[in-house]
Design a protein around this motif. Structure first.
Motif, PDB file in Angstrom:
ATOM      1  N   GLU A  74      38.301  34.971  27.217  1.00  0.00           N
ATOM      2  CA  GLU A  74      38.946  35.890  26.320  1.00  0.00           C
ATOM      3  C   GLU A  74      40.241  36.507  27.010  1.00  0.00           C
ATOM      4  O   GLU A  74      41.301  36.345  26.322  1.00  0.00           O
ATOM      5  N   LEU A  75      40.152  36.763  28.419  1.00  0.00           N
ATOM      6  CA  LEU A  75      41.354  37.278  29.131  1.00  0.00           C
ATOM      7  C   LEU A  75      42.380  35.994  29.260  1.00  0.00           C
ATOM      8  O   LEU A  75      43.519  36.252  28.904  1.00  0.00           O
ATOM      9  N   SER A  76      41.749  34.788  29.413  1.00  0.00           N
ATOM     10  CA  SER A  76      42.750  33.567  29.178  1.00  0.00           C
ATOM     11  C   SER A  76      43.250  33.484  27.772  1.00  0.00           C
ATOM     12  O   SER A  76      44.674  32.944  27.858  1.00  0.00           O
ATOM     13  N   ARG A 106      43.914  35.707  25.724  1.00  0.00           N
ATOM     14  CA  ARG A 106      45.000  36.560  25.473  1.00  0.00           C
ATOM     15  C   ARG A 106      46.325  36.804  26.500  1.00  0.00           C
ATOM     16  O   ARG A 106      47.382  37.170  25.764  1.00  0.00           O
ATOM     17  N   THR A 107      46.211  36.156  27.359  1.00  0.00           N
ATOM     18  CA  THR A 107      47.372  35.949  28.199  1.00  0.00           C
ATOM     19  C   THR A 107      48.066  34.816  28.340  1.00  0.00           C
ATOM     20  O   THR A 107      49.213  34.512  28.829  1.00  0.00           O
ATOM     21  N   LEU A 152      43.443  32.432  36.666  1.00  0.00           N
ATOM     22  CA  LEU A 152      42.337  33.792  36.589  1.00  0.00           C
ATOM     23  C   LEU A 152      41.475  33.995  37.834  1.00  0.00           C
ATOM     24  O   LEU A 152      41.657  34.949  38.353  1.00  0.00           O
ATOM     25  N   PHE A 190      36.438  41.728  32.181  1.00  0.00           N
ATOM     26  CA  PHE A 190      37.826  42.396  32.421  1.00  0.00           C
ATOM     27  C   PHE A 190      37.859  43.338  31.251  1.00  0.00           C
ATOM     28  O   PHE A 190      37.168  43.517  30.444  1.00  0.00           O
ATOM     29  N   GLN A 205      40.821  45.828  29.097  1.00  0.00           N
ATOM     30  CA  GLN A 205      42.384  45.752  28.601  1.00  0.00           C
ATOM     31  C   GLN A 205      43.434  45.760  29.538  1.00  0.00           C
ATOM     32  O   GLN A 205      44.569  45.112  29.668  1.00  0.00           O
ATOM     33  N   ASP A 216      43.572  44.500  32.411  1.00  0.00           N
ATOM     34  CA  ASP A 216      43.894  43.249  33.291  1.00  0.00           C
ATOM     35  C   ASP A 216      44.796  42.657  32.406  1.00  0.00           C
ATOM     36  O   ASP A 216      45.697  41.986  33.327  1.00  0.00           O
ATOM     37  N   VAL A 217      44.871  42.595  31.106  1.00  0.00           N
ATOM     38  CA  VAL A 217      45.872  41.791  30.392  1.00  0.00           C
ATOM     39  C   VAL A 217      47.382  42.279  30.807  1.00  0.00           C
ATOM     40  O   VAL A 217      48.037  41.317  31.241  1.00  0.00           O
TER      41      VAL A 217
END
Length: 126
Positions: free
Chosen positions: A5-7, A9-10, A17, A38, A40, A42-43
């Motif tokens: 998900e972090l991937s 979003r970014t 990461l 992670f 928010q 971290d975004v």
């Protein structure tokens, strides 16, 4: 959120990461299962890391200056005076590197030109 998900979003690969985590730039929580978790913030951290990488900083310097960076619109601003000095030194180092690359570029151009001249003479005489 998990690393995928972090991937998303970014726009940064999960491999990158994981590398950021190895370098101490990200510090996710670990579940009992071992999964990274992670939040928010971290975004925003990944966004800052990407900006600093694009500015030519290495991960060691990024780890040092990251806590002293504030968002200033689409760019970052140092909030600690000594970090601002570190950034100025890094810019000076980049300027020296640029000058060395330009000199190497010019020298290579001269070498190529000299080689073309020799090749042209040999072609006319051959």
């Amino acid at each position: 959120m998990f690393i995928g998900e972090l991937s998303r979003r970014t726009g940064v690969s999960t491999r990158s990461l994981r590398y950021y985590e190895q370098q101490g730039l990200l510090r996710p929580q670990r579940r009992a299962s071992g999964y990274r978790e992670f939040d928010q913030s971290d975004v925003a951290t990944v966004r800052r890391v990407r900006i600093l990488l694009a500015a030519g900083l290495n991960t060691d310097l990024i780890r040092e200056v990251l806590p002293c960076m504030a968002d200033e619109g689409a760019i970052l601003a140092p909030t600690c005076e000594e970090m601002a000095q570190d950034l100025k030194h890094e810019r000076e180092r980049l300027s020296r590197s640029i000058e060395q690359l330009q000199a190497a570029h010019a020298m290579l151009g001269s070498i190529i030109h000299a080689g073309e001249a020799i090749t042209a003479r040999v072609g006319r005489n051959g």
